[in-house]
Scaffold this active site. Structure first.
Site, PDB file in Angstrom:
ATOM      1  N   TYR A  52       0.843  -1.204   0.000  1.00 43.36           N
ATOM      2  CA  TYR A  52       0.000   0.000   0.000  1.00 43.36           C
ATOM      3  C   TYR A  52       0.868   1.240   0.000  1.00 43.36           C
ATOM      4  CZ  TYR A  52      -4.958  -0.091  -0.273  1.00 43.36           C
ATOM      5  OH  TYR A  52      -6.218  -0.129  -0.781  1.00 43.36           O
ATOM      6  N   GLU A  54      -0.471   4.841  -0.615  1.00 45.35           N
ATOM      7  CA  GLU A  54      -1.265   6.048  -0.900  1.00 45.35           C
ATOM      8  C   GLU A  54      -0.401   7.294  -0.813  1.00 45.35           C
ATOM      9  OE1 GLU A  54      -4.684   6.193   1.637  1.00 45.35           O
ATOM     10  OE2 GLU A  54      -5.732   4.653   0.491  1.00 45.35           O
ATOM     11  N   ASP A 198      -6.139  12.758 -25.946  1.00 41.35           N
ATOM     12  CA  ASP A 198      -6.228  11.404 -25.396  1.00 41.35           C
ATOM     13  C   ASP A 198      -5.608  10.479 -26.445  1.00 41.35           C
ATOM     14  OD1 ASP A 198      -6.965   8.840 -24.716  1.00 41.35           O
ATOM     15  OD2 ASP A 198      -9.089   9.292 -24.395  1.00 41.35           O
ATOM     16  N   THR A 224      -3.657   5.341 -22.308  1.00 43.73           N
ATOM     17  CA  THR A 224      -3.549   4.010 -21.729  1.00 43.73           C
ATOM     18  C   THR A 224      -2.135   3.511 -22.011  1.00 43.73           C
ATOM     19  OG1 THR A 224      -4.371   3.099 -23.807  1.00 43.73           O
ATOM     20  CG2 THR A 224      -5.978   3.386 -22.046  1.00 43.73           C
ATOM     21  N   LYS A 227      -2.137  -0.422 -25.091  1.00 41.23           N
ATOM     22  CA  LYS A 227      -2.531  -0.549 -26.506  1.00 41.23           C
ATOM     23  C   LYS A 227      -1.268  -0.605 -27.368  1.00 41.23           C
ATOM     24  CE  LYS A 227      -7.082   1.240 -25.428  1.00 41.23           C
ATOM     25  NZ  LYS A 227      -8.087   2.299 -25.582  1.00 41.23           N
ATOM     26  N   ARG A 233      -2.032  -3.192 -18.419  1.00 40.10           N
ATOM     27  CA  ARG A 233      -3.285  -2.452 -18.292  1.00 40.10           C
ATOM     28  C   ARG A 233      -3.037  -1.255 -17.403  1.00 40.10           C
ATOM     29  NH1 ARG A 233      -8.238  -3.755 -20.765  1.00 40.10           N
ATOM     30  NH2 ARG A 233      -7.067  -4.906 -22.276  1.00 40.10           N
TER      31      ARG A 233
HETATM   32  C1  PLP Z   1      -9.160   2.717 -24.800  1.00 36.81           C
HETATM   33  C2  PLP Z   1      -9.449   4.165 -24.690  1.00 36.81           C
HETATM   34  C3  PLP Z   1      -9.802   4.735 -23.470  1.00 36.81           C
HETATM   35  C4  PLP Z   1     -10.167   3.956 -22.239  1.00 36.81           C
HETATM   36  O1  PLP Z   1      -9.275   3.128 -21.694  1.00 36.81           O
HETATM   37  P1  PLP Z   1      -9.721   1.987 -20.663  1.00 36.81           P
HETATM   38  O2  PLP Z   1      -8.409   1.537 -20.149  1.00 36.81           O
HETATM   39  O3  PLP Z   1     -10.457   0.963 -21.476  1.00 36.81           O
HETATM   40  O4  PLP Z   1     -10.569   2.614 -19.624  1.00 36.81           O
HETATM   41  C5  PLP Z   1      -9.962   6.121 -23.417  1.00 36.81           C
HETATM   42  N1  PLP Z   1      -9.802   6.871 -24.507  1.00 36.81           N
HETATM   43  C6  PLP Z   1      -9.488   6.346 -25.719  1.00 36.81           C
HETATM   44  C7  PLP Z   1      -9.324   7.262 -26.896  1.00 36.81           C
HETATM   45  C8  PLP Z   1      -9.312   4.981 -25.844  1.00 36.81           C
HETATM   46  O5  PLP Z   1      -9.031   4.478 -27.049  1.00 36.81           O
END
Ligand code: PLP
Length: 417
Positions: A52, A54, A198, A224, A227, A233
């Site tokens: 932990y 925080e 994003d 993220t 990807k 994750r």
């Molecule tokens: C995949 C994605 C997210 C969300 O990610 P999660 O990990 O699934 O919550 C947010 N914005 C875009 C543009 C994405 O492609």
């Protein structure tokens, strides 16, 4: 490690083995999926899950952070270097909470955000009415041009000037073309808005220099890590120094409790991997493969949204190509060992549960080492599926051919490469 699991919980062990088989024998074309490396997987499964912590490095609410602080600082340092960002928060548990934290940090409830129309490629967290973003903020949208099916920056500017949003959001989940982050930032600057990108889908391409970067000019960037970046994750937020304090406060204690340090360590491992020359080659090949696959698909009579791709992602207008809708085509592809998802296309007249398109991408198959030769075969498999959508026997036969092709390309993390 799985030998412990096999003994204590054979049910879950066997289900992981089942998933392993699927990930190894099928062509995974979902553009948001990938294969994390053995090093990333090992870190994710490490004893760091026990701790932990925080707070933030040197400002924790629990003792015993000697190793954890070093890990989190290393993750921050590597992310800053990889993307050229001034401030980084590595704690967000996933992409959606990362976006939520940014809105919490920079907006009041009901404030206006300008983002991409969801049916043109925006994400759920960019204002969907069933998502917190659409419920608590006032989202307005731009879309792609009806003819070119690409972004029209003059249109974005016009809407921004009229609506005066607090944030202008770019970065998408189903847009195959290059994004002009600089143009987005300039528009934001001219109307007194914060620019936010994003980059969840294309972070790996940006880190490798294969897609233009939103840094250093964009105010706040979320991504993220699982990807195209091929990490665990999770997500990170990168921003200008002046937004750092607000962003950190919004993540903790605003939104999350104890950070997942096993994921944070695995993010650090992925950032180091992404610095390597092999990763740059990998990212280049992702785009080469996508362009080749797009060409071969068009030769096979498939109509692609915007007639091609600049990235890892391809959106097929299946209705216009083959007179089939997205869902039955995606289901038939699955039976043939090709995994993708059905997806709306811009100006879709069909409902979201059976839209006109399917979305595919090359990150995962490129991680297995597939190249242009295999893209030709995949385009031919997809043509055959479209001609045999109700022919179970033909689909099973294609699945065998897919399996045989996949067996020549070991999957990272499953086979030890
Ligand atoms: C995949 C994605 C997210 C969300 O990610 P999660 O990990 O699934 O919550 C947010 N914005 C875009 C543009 C994405 O492609």
């Amino acid at each position: 490690m799985n030998s412990y699991l096999k003994e204590s919980d054979p049910e879950i062990y066997n289900l992981i083995e089942e998933e392993k088989k699927l990930e190894s024998e099928k062509l995974r074309l979902i553009p948001s999926e990938n294969y994390a490396s053995c090093a990333v997987l090992e870190t994710t499964g490490s004893i760091l899950t026990n701790k932990y912590s925080e707070g933030y490095p040197k400002k924790r609410y629990y003792e015993g952070q000697q190793a954890i602080d070093k890990i989190e600082l290393l993750a921050i340092k590597r992310a800053k270097k990889l993307f050229g960002a001034e401030h980084v928060n590595v704690q967000p548990n996933s992409g959606s909470p990362a976006n939520m934290a940014v809105y919490f940090a920079l907006l009041e409830m009901g404030d206006k955000i300008l983002g991409m129309n969801l049916s043109h490629g925006g994400h759920l967290t960019h204002g969907s009415p069933v998502n917190f973003s659409g419920k608590y903020y006032n989202f307005i949208s731009y879309g792609v041009d009806k003819e070119t099916e690409m972004l029209d920056m003059d249109e974005v500017r016009k809407i921004a000037e009229k609506e005066k949003p607090k944030i202008i959001l770019s970065g998408f989940t189903a847009y195959p073309r290059r994004v002009d982050f600089k143009a987005f930032h300039k528009i934001a600057e001219s109307v007194g808005a914060i620019s936010m990108a994003d980059i969840s889908h294309i972070a790996g391409l940006i880190a490798a220099g294969v897609h233009p970067s939103p840094f250093p000019f964009t105010d706040v960037v979320t991504t993220t890590t699982h990807k195209t970046l091929r990490g665990p994750r999770g997500a990170i937020i990168l921003c200008k120094k002046k937004f750092g304090k607000a962003v950190d406060k919004a993540v903790f204690p605003g939104l999350q409790g104890g950070p997942h340090e096993h994921s944070i360590a695995a993010k650090a491992v992925a950032f180091k991997e992404a610095e390597r020359p092999e990763f740059k080659e990998y990212a280049k090949q992702i785009v080469k493969n996508a362009k080749a696959l797009a060409e071969y698909l068009m030769e096979n009579g498939f109509k692609l949204v915007s007639d091609g791709t600049d990235t890892h992602l391809i959106l097929i207008n299946v209705v216009k190509s083959k007179g089939i809708s997205g869902k039955p085509f995606a289901k038939a592809l699955d039976k043939a060992g090709i995994i993708c998802n059905f997806n709306t296309i811009p100006f879709d007249r069909r409902p979201p549960f059976d839209p006109s398109g399917v979305r595919i991408g090359t990150p995962a198959i490129t991680s297995r080492g597939m190249k242009e030769t295999e893209m030709k075969k995949i385009a031919d498999f997809m043509l055959k599926v479209s001609e045999n959508i109700d022919n179970e026997e033909a689909l099973t036969k294609i699945a065998e051919e897919v399996k045989s092709m996949c067996s020549e390309f070991p999957a990272p993390g499953i086979e030890r490469i």
